[in-house]
Design a protein around this motif. Structure first.
Motif, PDB file in Angstrom:
ATOM      1  N   GLY A 159       1.190  -1.258   0.391  1.00 46.71           N
ATOM      2  CA  GLY A 159      -0.334  -0.480   0.047  1.00 46.71           C
ATOM      3  C   GLY A 159       0.985   1.253   0.121  1.00 46.71           C
ATOM      4  N   ASP A 160       2.286   1.271   0.021  1.00 50.08           N
ATOM      5  CA  ASP A 160       3.039   2.340   0.004  1.00 50.08           C
ATOM      6  C   ASP A 160       3.160   2.771  -0.901  1.00 50.08           C
ATOM      7  OD1 ASP A 160       3.970   1.987   2.544  1.00 50.08           O
ATOM      8  OD2 ASP A 160       6.081   1.412   2.051  1.00 50.08           O
ATOM      9  N   LYS A 161       2.411   4.602  -0.783  1.00 50.77           N
ATOM     10  CA  LYS A 161       2.656   5.294  -2.158  1.00 50.77           C
ATOM     11  C   LYS A 161       4.299   5.486  -2.727  1.00 50.77           C
ATOM     12  CE  LYS A 161      -2.094   5.420  -2.221  1.00 50.77           C
ATOM     13  NZ  LYS A 161      -2.840   7.024  -2.698  1.00 50.77           N
ATOM     14  N   ILE A 162       5.260   5.195  -3.952  1.00 50.26           N
ATOM     15  CA  ILE A 162       6.342   5.867  -3.999  1.00 50.26           C
ATOM     16  C   ILE A 162       6.039   6.939  -4.617  1.00 50.26           C
ATOM     17  CG2 ILE A 162       8.169   5.533  -4.710  1.00 50.26           C
ATOM     18  CD1 ILE A 162       8.166   1.923  -4.703  1.00 50.26           C
ATOM     19  N   VAL A 163       7.192   7.750  -3.685  1.00 46.58           N
ATOM     20  CA  VAL A 163       7.020   9.487  -4.687  1.00 46.58           C
ATOM     21  C   VAL A 163       8.414   9.904  -5.086  1.00 46.58           C
ATOM     22  CG1 VAL A 163       5.071  10.185  -3.254  1.00 46.58           C
ATOM     23  CG2 VAL A 163       7.401   9.864  -2.841  1.00 46.58           C
TER      24      VAL A 163
END
Length: 449
Positions: A159-163
């Protein structure tokens, strides 16, 4: 892999290599002719003992060999893979390679590499002009990521969102793995539970990622069946037998809730060889089906990211595609050099895990004929062929170029006996590497590693 898929991959590889080899050899052939140097043979593929096809026009024999490991032009008066010692023992003739000025010989030798570099640039230009560039902005990965044990080991989570990577936002989500491995990034910035934090990349991560042969993170997608595969190796798939349909949303497998598509594979693999219940939502109805999972551990369903995520296609005019194609070619070359560097300088990366032969190259091509993929991979192989050929190894173009530069600088030409021995050493090295790389392919095919 089904026979049809293997044939499609092999056909694409053969066509791609044929284009690259013919044009590479033309890069030698044309300047040789311009400088009035006799070219005795021009061959696609090698022809030990016999050729599949040949004809003679003027001084040159043109043909197709039976051994698809490359191709060659045989230039009179040049020490090459033919090892024609008899010709070299005779006094030089004015139409021979060895009689030409060093600068002309240099142009002849760099011709093949030049053509491959220009070809890669031109193909990338035409791809961008015709198809554009399809990218997935990181902000459009709305469901976050899923990862494996390697990603978990550095602190990535479902669920991490890499930015960003090392504080730099990648233009395309698919650039993340490349940036981490090739640029040796130290941190990945992610949004988790509404907060941005740094994930620190530990030692050993690069080697682990390469061994897994995958990305450090993949996009998470809803558990919607976009297509049902009817058969695998002529056997009907569990999904097809169970009556699952495109558009079904998988809710649970054997009572275990499913929220995202990748969870289907995990649950199915766990129950390989068993019959499972698959609960799906179809329209307004909830339906339960039974499916016998084979030992290989698959259900037989697909999901397509571009149906659930907002990809962006960048369009180019022809004028815009030219500099963009040049930039892409340069970036491809730089990335390839970085990959080779990892093999030699990184303790985490082993040559046995990174090298591959013709089977590995063939597997890069899709199992269905796709012209965009074909030309993209042909451009990549053209850039790789240019770089590999210019390496200063005897028997390669770069080896001849090295000796010619030495001659131009010192005014002294290496002896023909030295060139002959250097050619032998280079050929032994190249054939050894060729056997090693293709041997690795065979070993992986046998062991499945």
């Amino acid at each position: 892999m089904e026979t049809t898929a293997i044939l499609v991959k092999a056909g694409q590889l053969l066509l791609s290599l044929s284009i690259l080899v013919v044009l590479h050899e033309l890069g030698h052939f044309i300047p040789a002719k311009l400088f009035k140097t006799k070219v005795e043979k021009f061959y696609l593929f090698f022809d030990p003992w016999f050729s599949l096809f040949k004809f003679k026009k003027g001084d040159t024999e043109y043909g197709v060999g039976w051994l698809p490991l490359g191709g060659y032009v045989k230039i009179a008066g040049m020490i090459d893979e033919s090892m024609d010692k008899e010709q070299m023992n005779r006094p030089p003739e004015p139409w021979e390679f060895r009689s030409k000025p060093a600068w002309q010989r240099l142009i002849i030798m760099i011709g093949g590499v030049t053509v491959n570099l220009v070809l890669g640039f031109l193909i990338y230009t035409m791809i961008l002009w015709h198809w554009g560039e399809k990218i997935l902005p990181v902000e459009n990965v709305k469901y976050g990521i899923h990862t494996d044990s390697v990603g978990y080991s550095i602190g990535l989570m479902e669920g991490d969102k890499i930015v960003a990577v090392d504080g730099k936002k990648p233009e395309d989500f698919r650039d993340i793995t490349k940036g981490v491995i090739l640029d040796e990034a130290k941190t990945i910035q992610v949004i988790r539970d509404g907060q941005q934090l740094d994930v620190h990349i530990k030692d050993g991560f690069v080697g682990g990622t390469i061994r897994k042969k995958g990305a450090i993170a993949a996009v998470r997608l809803p558990a919607v069946i976009d297509t049902v595969i009817a058969k695998v190796k002529k056997e009907e798939t569990p999904a097809y037998k169970a009556g699952l349909l495109a558009g079904d949303t998988v809710l649970a497998i054997n009572g275990q809730p499913v929220h995202y598509f990748h969870e289907i594979s995990k649950l199915v693999v766990k129950d390989s060889g068993k019959t499972v219940t698959v609960m799906v939502k179809r329209g307004a109805d909830t339906i339960t089906k039974s499916a016998k999972i084979p030992a290989a551990g698959y259900l037989g369903v697909n999901v397509f990211p571009d149906r659930h995520l907002d990809f962006v296609t960048k369009r180019y005019t022809f004028g815009e595609a030219i500099p963009a194609g040049f930039t892409t070619a340069i970036e491809t070359l730089v990335d390839y050099v970085k990959q080779l560097r990892l093999i030699f300088v990184s303790k985490e990366v082993k040559a046995s895990e990174s090298l591959g032969g013709f089977m590995a190259i063939g597997n890069l091509f899709p199992s269905e004929w796709d012209w965009q993929s074909f030309w993209t991979l042909t451009a990549l192989l053209s850039i790789i062929l240019a770089f590999m050929n210019i390496l200063p190894i005897p028997a390669l173009d770069g080896g001849h170029v090295l000796f010619l530069i030495y001659e131009i600088i010192t005014g002294r030409k290496p002896s023909e006996k030295f060139m002959e021995y250097a050619q032998i050493v280079g050929m032994v090295l190249l054939f050894g590497l060729l056997l090693y790389a293709n041997g690795l392919d065979i070993w992986r095919a046998i062991t499945g590693k």
